[in-house]
Design a protein around this motif. Sequence first.
Motif, short mmCIF file in Angstrom:
data_model
loop_
_atom_site.label_atom_id
_atom_site.label_comp_id
_atom_site.label_asym_id
_atom_site.label_seq_id
_atom_site.Cartn_x
_atom_site.Cartn_y
_atom_site.Cartn_z
N TRP A 1 -7.70 47.86 104.38
CA TRP A 1 -6.93 47.98 105.60
C TRP A 1 -5.61 48.65 105.35
CZ3 TRP A 1 -2.57 45.37 104.48
CH2 TRP A 1 -2.62 44.16 103.78
N GLY B 1 -1.78 48.69 107.41
CA GLY B 1 -1.02 48.27 108.58
C GLY B 1 0.03 47.25 108.25
N ASN C 1 -0.90 44.33 113.32
CA ASN C 1 -1.92 45.34 113.59
C ASN C 1 -2.33 46.08 112.33
OD1 ASN C 1 -2.10 45.14 116.55
ND2 ASN C 1 0.06 45.75 116.45
N LYS C 2 -3.64 46.24 112.18
CA LYS C 2 -4.15 46.94 111.01
C LYS C 2 -5.34 47.81 111.41
CE LYS C 2 -3.20 43.35 107.49
NZ LYS C 2 -2.58 42.25 108.26
N LEU C 3 -5.48 48.90 110.70
CA LEU C 3 -6.74 49.65 110.75
C LEU C 3 -7.59 49.09 109.63
CD1 LEU C 3 -8.60 52.01 111.61
CD2 LEU C 3 -7.42 53.38 109.87
N TRP C 4 -8.79 48.61 109.98
CA TRP C 4 -9.61 47.89 109.00
C TRP C 4 -10.93 48.64 108.84
CZ3 TRP C 4 -7.80 42.50 108.20
CH2 TRP C 4 -8.44 41.87 107.12
N ALA D 1 -15.25 50.99 111.34
CA ALA D 1 -13.82 51.30 111.49
C ALA D 1 -13.32 50.45 112.65
CB ALA D 1 -13.62 52.78 111.77
N TRP E 1 -10.02 48.26 114.69
CA TRP E 1 -8.63 47.90 114.91
C TRP E 1 -8.58 46.39 114.81
CZ3 TRP E 1 -6.75 45.62 119.78
CH2 TRP E 1 -5.37 45.33 119.72
N GLN F 1 -11.03 41.69 115.78
CA GLN F 1 -11.30 43.08 115.41
C GLN F 1 -12.23 43.74 116.42
OE1 GLN F 1 -12.87 42.26 111.48
NE2 GLN F 1 -10.81 42.25 110.58
N GLY G 1 -14.11 47.81 117.23
CA GLY G 1 -14.24 49.19 116.81
C GLY G 1 -15.69 49.64 116.79
#
Lengths: 248, 629
Positions: free
Chosen positions: A67, A69, A73-76, A97, A99, A110, A112
């Motif tokens: 991840w 971020g 908030n993270k992009l995972w 992918a 969010w 999460q 995506g």
Amino acid sequence: MKWLSLLATSSLLAAPAAAQTIPSNSEMREHTREHHGGLTLGYVEGERLEYRSNEGDPVFLWDAQGWYGGDINKLWVKTEGEYDFKADEFEEAEVQALWSRAIGGFFDAQAGLRHDFAPGGDRTFAVVGLQGLTPYLFEVDSALFVSDDGDVSARIEAEYELLITQRLILQPRTELNFEFQDVPEYGLGSGLSTAEVGARLRYEIKREFAPYIGVSWERALGDTADFARADGEDPGGVSFLAGVRIWF
Amino acid sequence: MFNRRKFLETAAFFTGSAATQTLLPAWARSGAANDMTGLKALSGTEFHLRAAHTPVSIDGRPGRAVAINGQLPAPLLRWREGDELTLHLTNSLDEDTSIHWHGILLPPEMDGVPGVSFPGVRPGETFTYRFPVKQAGTYWYHSHSGLQEQAGHYGPIVIEPKGADPVAYDRDYVIVLSDWTFANPDHVFAKLKKNSESYNFQKRTLVDFFRDVDEDGLDAAFSNRAMWGAMRMSPTDIADVTGETYTYLINGHGPGDNWTGLFNPGERVRLRIINASAMTIFNLRFPELPMTVVQADGLNVKPVETDEIQVGVAETYDVVIQPREDKAYTLMAESIDRSGYARATFAPREGMSAPVPPLRERPTLTMRDMAMAGHAGHDMNMSGGMKNDSDDGMSMDHGDMNHEGMDHGDMDHDGMAGDMSGHSMDAGGETALQEHNHPTGVGVDMVAEVPSRRLDEPGLGLENAGHRVLTYSQLAALDMNPDMRAPEREMELHLTGNMHRYMWSFDGRKFSEVDGPIVFNEGERLRLTLVNDTMMSHPIHLHGMFFDVVTDPSSHFKPRKHTIIVKPGEKVSVDVTADAVGDWAFHCHLLYHMAAGMMRVVSVHPRDAMMEHDNHDMHDMHKSHGERS
């Protein structure tokens, strides 16, 4: 009036240049605040990178995530799959992918996309999930998937860590997959489709680097098992495994 | 009182190889063969300090420090009360730097916190600090930029009093405690954010489980674990960063380097103890000597004799020891989680050493630390009752000395709600459920339901020490408090966090999330009550103003401190006189807690502005009156 607006424009242009050399008090304060709680970070974890005996049909399994971020908030990104050495092909391969947003002290919600490259033809899914630590310290990763054909499925993974010593850790793990309808072209039957129960014994040479050995029992159930048998496949079996867990 | 200088000369004369070091004052000498990292002093009224990356040797292993004038710790600055100082800080690093004068009362623009009180010092630039010295005692200085403190950017300050020093001593040494890592501090912080238990190698294992089953029975051992598991907490979370990466230092010397201070038997030796660590609270003791505490955080206190002191990060204590025998004595400084130690030796001659006691067993947190309603009694049954053990231990081993401590021990159960069986509730107070008017979202993993007043308890893990341990309530200021007004206003602030996510904050908001400062009004007397909603001990520091620790609300000799450890589940009150107009940093002095967000700005608004603000309507009224007439 014209020269007034001209003055305003030039001062607007001048302002950022001045700010670069001598930041204003409020800019400095902003910068300091950002450095006390606003850290953005990247993380990569190869949770299961292992060789599985798979009853004489050995495979390499990978299960990794990472991840980028802040605290909320993270992009995972998650990926997992299996490569069959004998058949020289990927049995399974998926990438997600997502969010990810922290929604409580211990859980992230999460959402995506997931894309499967194998088995069979490519499939894409919408994903919503929940990942975190439950009371009594179970690491849980659960998600609901809707494929581009509208097929709905769900998956839940749970792990627990049992410290034998400070570095020798036994980790039981279970994974359950559910189908909400039959998907015959992928050999999936409605209901609990596959279940896996296993345990890994790892030694943390460093916290970030731990080789392990383990055993895993995997089985297709219900209609999914029938599909497998019809295909001439064994619906279940035991794998001995050896691998490494890394993170950085 | 002995002539100090004469004793120094005598000591140097008798100590052979130490004669080569006679240019150094006594506190800077060490028995270590290669004293590359020994302290050096600067004195006068003008100082030139340069921050630069500097190679250092820690227990023989090469490392790279951010050091001042090439020294780890930074040079000892000797000031005199009443002097006007000029201090030039030149930045030879490739990043911004700063010096904050910890505990020094000065104009806010000289306080040295980038983004709070000044812009910081850019690479290649020199910043000049100018301020008068209004106080005396032991203090220290350190960077307030990035994580430079962890890398060696800290040093001691000793201010000679204008008048007579009430403390009698023959020689004095500075003892700078710190924690050194060969790792990059940014990596240490990132590792904590990714896996907050990365450095804890003292977790409870199956082995501990079987031992507890053996001692307490299967039910108790199992339900204790179930209880902690249900809360997703670890009772072994005592220190975030441990001896796994840290080498603990005294005056820049690792345990192997064995910093040595010399004395002549019978001398009164004053130790100026400064905890300049980034993250480590130390338990400090001489196994074979009592210590008399004479000063805390730079201000004189009524002498109190004790055997062990828990020194929070950024706290200072001056103690006097009197070694009478012609032999070596070990100064032992265990980290609070007992994962490592720093040590020094005091000896009549160089090259001597005394036994180093083994590290004691690491403590575990109890439900008292969690301040959970309905669990305190639980805990007493299941983990053997930490508080009870403490009282028993003290009364048995040191009954004579510790009656005071014992009494306190019996009284301080006020925080344990009515479900606590068999304990007097006479002290009253905190039996009611604590209110929490702050966000408890992602960044807050627990709140103290029934926090307790714990000023008269020893620090975490020292309840069963078996000897005297200093408590805050044993401290009393030597001089009467300068402001004896009762507080006009009370303010409550909660220490909050989420260990799992490694988020730390005040009132549930990280510094990066708050939109304004905490406002004090010039001249007001304010009672600040801190409630620790977390399981960790936090050394809380306010810049620019001292805390008058409310050990006894009616006392005019409250101990005054710049930094106070707030124990897990504790509710502590301090009185502050808001006499320093300007913006000041307020934060947890655990470096990575501060970096994670446990910081605020306290803004002391000038009285005039305050009047205008508060009495806006009244002003308008006056104004209109004026216009009319």
